[in-house]
Design an enzyme around this catalytic site. Structure first.
Site, PDB file in Angstrom:
ATOM      1  N   ASP A 168       0.877  -1.177   0.000  1.00 57.45           N
ATOM      2  CA  ASP A 168       0.000   0.000   0.000  1.00 57.45           C
ATOM      3  C   ASP A 168       0.916   1.231   0.000  1.00 57.45           C
ATOM      4  OD1 ASP A 168      -2.518   1.437   0.264  1.00 57.45           O
ATOM      5  OD2 ASP A 168      -1.854   1.912   2.291  1.00 57.45           O
ATOM      6  N   GLU A 195      -2.099  -1.602  -5.094  1.00 60.26           N
ATOM      7  CA  GLU A 195      -3.398  -0.968  -5.331  1.00 60.26           C
ATOM      8  C   GLU A 195      -3.316  -0.044  -6.543  1.00 60.26           C
ATOM      9  OE1 GLU A 195      -6.809   1.361  -2.692  1.00 60.26           O
ATOM     10  OE2 GLU A 195      -4.742   1.376  -2.038  1.00 60.26           O
ATOM     11  N   ASP A 209      -1.895   1.272   7.074  1.00 64.05           N
ATOM     12  CA  ASP A 209      -1.286   1.003   5.774  1.00 64.05           C
ATOM     13  C   ASP A 209      -0.865  -0.466   5.652  1.00 64.05           C
ATOM     14  OD1 ASP A 209      -1.048   4.012   4.993  1.00 64.05           O
ATOM     15  OD2 ASP A 209      -0.228   3.819   7.002  1.00 64.05           O
TER      16      ASP A 209
END
Lengths: 172, 172
Positions: free
Chosen positions: B7, B71, B144
């Protein structure tokens, strides 16, 4: 002092190496190298980033510059293209830092001012002045390579000005 | 199959490693590792990128995943933050590719759907389900890191579904 300029792009990334011969009268600028890293749009992003990183690392290692200069980016285009350009820019800065070189950034306005003497100069004017300042007989192999040379010249001019301002002109 | 989720963020970059034990009944998910790379905002960007690249490369090498999942980013925030995030993302993808790992990308909607079953789930719901699916007694060290675990779970669920759809369920 030798400067390695990089003009990042998602398709074409230009690089240019310029040296200032401080011993010469009028601190002559010397063109050392320039080139373009062309990316295949059909390839996946990680593959393209590996290519940019590998080629920049090889060129920086080969030319042993004192500093790496990159254009600062400010643009109002959409966030998607900013993200893509950022990916290339991050890898370019990593290549410089991995080679142990300091990284400096210049705004487009400063680069144009330093090369053409006018911050809002057209792309063609920048290329023309780059060829003139470096006494090149033929144009660099791409507009991106010319821009990279302009970034390197910008740093050399700025460093020279700071040097003169500090009263150290000619001592280097 | 072992997945390394990342992330990306300009301040905190989370990572999480999840494995699917296909031999177990109901294909159990196993938590292998998770952590957060914290960047010092006072440090120059190249220095921060070197830190992210170094830590991610070390973790990917340590955990030997089959694939790295990141992502996808779509956001309407300004181009400046997109450029900065892109720099981190480029370096993360380079770390994966340098380690010879394939990189897959998932949209936030797919990640939330895969973990919570609802594409517009809140951040807290995602974290709750990550803890539950991985049977964690304590929360990951940052939001995160939890998101990185969610990205890894998303890939494992997606891969399993594709496997079942291909009629190959259970053969792996």
């Amino acid at each position: 002092m030798r400067v390695f300029g990089i003009d990042c792009g998602t398709e074409f990334t230009g690089y240019g190496v310029v040296e200032m011969d401080a011993r010469a009268r009028n601190s002559r600028l010397v063109h050392c190298a320039a080139g373009t890293i062309r990316l295949n749009k059909k390839e996946a992003t990680p593959t393209r980033l590996v290519k940019i990183f590998g080629e920049l690392t090889a060129q920086i290692t080969l030319h042993e510059p004192d500093v790496v200069a990159i254009e600062e980016v400010f643009f109002s285009a959409n966030a998607k293209s900013a993200l893509k350009l950022g990916q290339v820019r991050g890898v370019a800065m990593l290549a410089a830092a991995t080679c142990g070189k300091p990284v400096v950034e210049y705004a487009p306005l400063s680069i144009k001012s330093a090369v053409v003497g006018y911050g809002l100069a057209a792309k063609e004017q920048v290329q023309f002045m780059v060829m003139r300042l470096l006494a090149l007989e033929t144009a660099p192999d791409s507009a991106d390579a010319a821009d990279a040379l302009a970034i390197a010249i910008c740093h050399l001019h700025t460093a020279q000005t700071l040097d003169l301002q500090a009263g150290a002109g000619g001592r280097r």
